[in-house]
Design a protein around this motif. Sequence first.
Motif, PDB file in Angstrom:
ATOM      1  N   LEU A 101       0.778  -1.592   0.209  1.00 12.64           N
ATOM      2  CA  LEU A 101       0.057  -0.049   0.010  1.00 12.64           C
ATOM      3  C   LEU A 101       0.642   1.354  -0.213  1.00 12.64           C
ATOM      4  O   LEU A 101       1.282   1.821   1.171  1.00 12.64           O
ATOM      5  N   GLY A 102       0.904   2.046  -0.983  1.00 18.47           N
ATOM      6  CA  GLY A 102       1.635   2.812  -1.428  1.00 18.47           C
ATOM      7  C   GLY A 102       0.800   4.081  -1.170  1.00 18.47           C
ATOM      8  O   GLY A 102      -0.306   4.096  -1.944  1.00 18.47           O
ATOM      9  N   GLY A 103       1.925   4.741  -1.766  1.00 22.20           N
ATOM     10  CA  GLY A 103       1.030   6.568  -1.919  1.00 22.20           C
ATOM     11  C   GLY A 103       1.192   7.907  -0.828  1.00 22.20           C
ATOM     12  O   GLY A 103       2.187   7.738  -0.297  1.00 22.20           O
ATOM     13  N   THR A 104       0.069   8.466  -0.823  1.00 24.90           N
ATOM     14  CA  THR A 104       0.194   8.945  -0.483  1.00 24.90           C
ATOM     15  C   THR A 104       0.034   8.898   1.405  1.00 24.90           C
ATOM     16  O   THR A 104      -1.035   8.075   1.820  1.00 24.90           O
ATOM     17  N   CYS A 105       1.101   9.735   2.052  1.00 25.34           N
ATOM     18  CA  CYS A 105       0.674   9.633   3.497  1.00 25.34           C
ATOM     19  C   CYS A 105       0.445  10.111   4.672  1.00 25.34           C
ATOM     20  O   CYS A 105       0.469  10.281   5.822  1.00 25.34           O
ATOM     21  N   SER A 106       0.287  11.827   4.108  1.00 29.54           N
ATOM     22  CA  SER A 106      -0.613  13.095   5.032  1.00 29.54           C
ATOM     23  C   SER A 106      -2.106  13.143   4.415  1.00 29.54           C
ATOM     24  O   SER A 106      -2.094  12.720   3.567  1.00 29.54           O
ATOM     25  N   GLY A 107      -2.432  14.117   5.222  1.00 29.23           N
ATOM     26  CA  GLY A 107      -3.890  13.678   4.708  1.00 29.23           C
ATOM     27  C   GLY A 107      -4.559  12.848   5.612  1.00 29.23           C
ATOM     28  O   GLY A 107      -4.769  12.169   6.374  1.00 29.23           O
ATOM     29  N   TYR A 161      -1.565  -7.466   3.361  1.00 26.68           N
ATOM     30  CA  TYR A 161      -1.091  -6.369   3.149  1.00 26.68           C
ATOM     31  C   TYR A 161      -0.241  -5.614   3.256  1.00 26.68           C
ATOM     32  O   TYR A 161       0.415  -6.027   4.687  1.00 26.68           O
ATOM     33  N   TYR A 162       0.691  -4.915   3.058  1.00 25.43           N
ATOM     34  CA  TYR A 162       1.840  -4.455   3.951  1.00 25.43           C
ATOM     35  C   TYR A 162       1.812  -3.032   3.692  1.00 25.43           C
ATOM     36  O   TYR A 162       1.484  -2.212   2.519  1.00 25.43           O
ATOM     37  N   ASN A 163       1.187  -1.805   4.712  1.00 25.83           N
ATOM     38  CA  ASN A 163       1.110  -1.300   5.128  1.00 25.83           C
ATOM     39  C   ASN A 163       2.210   0.182   5.226  1.00 25.83           C
ATOM     40  O   ASN A 163       2.596  -0.195   6.195  1.00 25.83           O
ATOM     41  N   PRO A 164       2.884   0.914   4.911  1.00 27.74           N
ATOM     42  CA  PRO A 164       4.745   1.441   5.585  1.00 27.74           C
ATOM     43  C   PRO A 164       4.419   1.973   6.246  1.00 27.74           C
ATOM     44  O   PRO A 164       5.555   2.515   6.296  1.00 27.74           O
ATOM     45  N   SER A 223       5.698  -7.801  -3.112  1.00 29.19           N
ATOM     46  CA  SER A 223       3.721  -8.474  -3.605  1.00 29.19           C
ATOM     47  C   SER A 223       3.831  -8.670  -4.255  1.00 29.19           C
ATOM     48  O   SER A 223       3.911  -7.932  -5.628  1.00 29.19           O
ATOM     49  N   ASP A 224       2.134  -9.281  -4.161  1.00 25.62           N
ATOM     50  CA  ASP A 224       2.045  -9.442  -5.379  1.00 25.62           C
ATOM     51  C   ASP A 224       1.320  -8.022  -6.626  1.00 25.62           C
ATOM     52  O   ASP A 224       1.283  -8.470  -7.654  1.00 25.62           O
ATOM     53  N   TYR A 225       1.528  -7.160  -5.390  1.00 23.99           N
ATOM     54  CA  TYR A 225       0.296  -6.571  -6.474  1.00 23.99           C
ATOM     55  C   TYR A 225       0.861  -4.473  -5.423  1.00 23.99           C
ATOM     56  O   TYR A 225       1.095  -5.104  -4.267  1.00 23.99           O
ATOM     57  N   ALA A 226       1.592  -3.866  -6.216  1.00 23.49           N
ATOM     58  CA  ALA A 226       1.560  -2.824  -6.006  1.00 23.49           C
ATOM     59  C   ALA A 226       0.543  -1.354  -5.857  1.00 23.49           C
ATOM     60  O   ALA A 226      -0.110  -1.233  -7.289  1.00 23.49           O
ATOM     61  N   GLU A 250       2.208  -4.757 -15.008  1.00 17.25           N
ATOM     62  CA  GLU A 250       0.581  -6.304 -14.430  1.00 17.25           C
ATOM     63  C   GLU A 250       0.153  -6.271 -12.835  1.00 17.25           C
ATOM     64  O   GLU A 250      -0.942  -6.611 -12.857  1.00 17.25           O
ATOM     65  N   LYS A 251       1.885  -5.581 -12.917  1.00 13.60           N
ATOM     66  CA  LYS A 251       0.912  -5.521 -11.220  1.00 13.60           C
ATOM     67  C   LYS A 251       0.595  -4.448 -10.218  1.00 13.60           C
ATOM     68  O   LYS A 251       1.104  -3.903  -8.700  1.00 13.60           O
ATOM     69  N   VAL A 252       0.654  -3.323 -11.129  1.00 10.95           N
ATOM     70  CA  VAL A 252       0.321  -1.490 -10.017  1.00 10.95           C
ATOM     71  C   VAL A 252      -0.839  -1.531 -10.256  1.00 10.95           C
ATOM     72  O   VAL A 252      -1.193  -2.088 -11.054  1.00 10.95           O
ATOM     73  N   ILE A 253      -1.432  -0.941  -8.903  1.00  9.99           N
ATOM     74  CA  ILE A 253      -3.093  -0.349  -9.183  1.00  9.99           C
ATOM     75  C   ILE A 253      -2.701   1.682  -8.799  1.00  9.99           C
ATOM     76  O   ILE A 253      -2.538   1.774  -8.188  1.00  9.99           O
ATOM     77  N   PHE A 254      -3.037   1.787  -9.142  1.00  7.67           N
ATOM     78  CA  PHE A 254      -3.113   3.770  -9.776  1.00  7.67           C
ATOM     79  C   PHE A 254      -4.947   4.008  -8.543  1.00  7.67           C
ATOM     80  O   PHE A 254      -5.668   3.484  -9.913  1.00  7.67           O
TER      81      PHE A 254
END
Length: 139
Positions: free
Chosen positions: A5-11, A26-29, A49-52, A78-82
């Motif tokens: 689980l990547g992406g925005t960290c604040s807000g 899942y992995y929450n960084p 991870s299987d998906y990012a 094939e492993k990325v979701i935005f």
Amino acid sequence: MKVFLGGTCSGWKWRDEFQKMLKCDYYNPIVKDWGEEDRLREVKERKESDYAVYGITNGIKGVYSIAEVVDDSHKRPEKVIFINLYEEKGSKECKQMGRSIKAVENLLKENGIRVYSGNNALKEAADFINSMNAKLNKK
């Protein structure tokens, strides 16, 4: 199956909502006191991870999450979701950022990335991940 689980960290804490929808590991960084050990674990988890998943909200403060998703879109599309959760509201700068993120979204689509945006984006992304997890578990 495991999801990074990547992406925005604040807000808006979109991960908290998203994690409840997932029927897989899942992995929450996000950690309280970020250090080098955390950075190294994040790199490892992202790669294995299987998906990012990259969720971008109005809390975006830097460009690294965008760099990560674009990097992954070339290395393992094939492993990325935005998930575009950014709302163009308020100031001129906010509206410009929204247009810029929409342009990134379009670039990612051209690279074959699964993109979700709008009111149901989190649910639609979770539904996809859960369906892929169910398929894996049937094998």
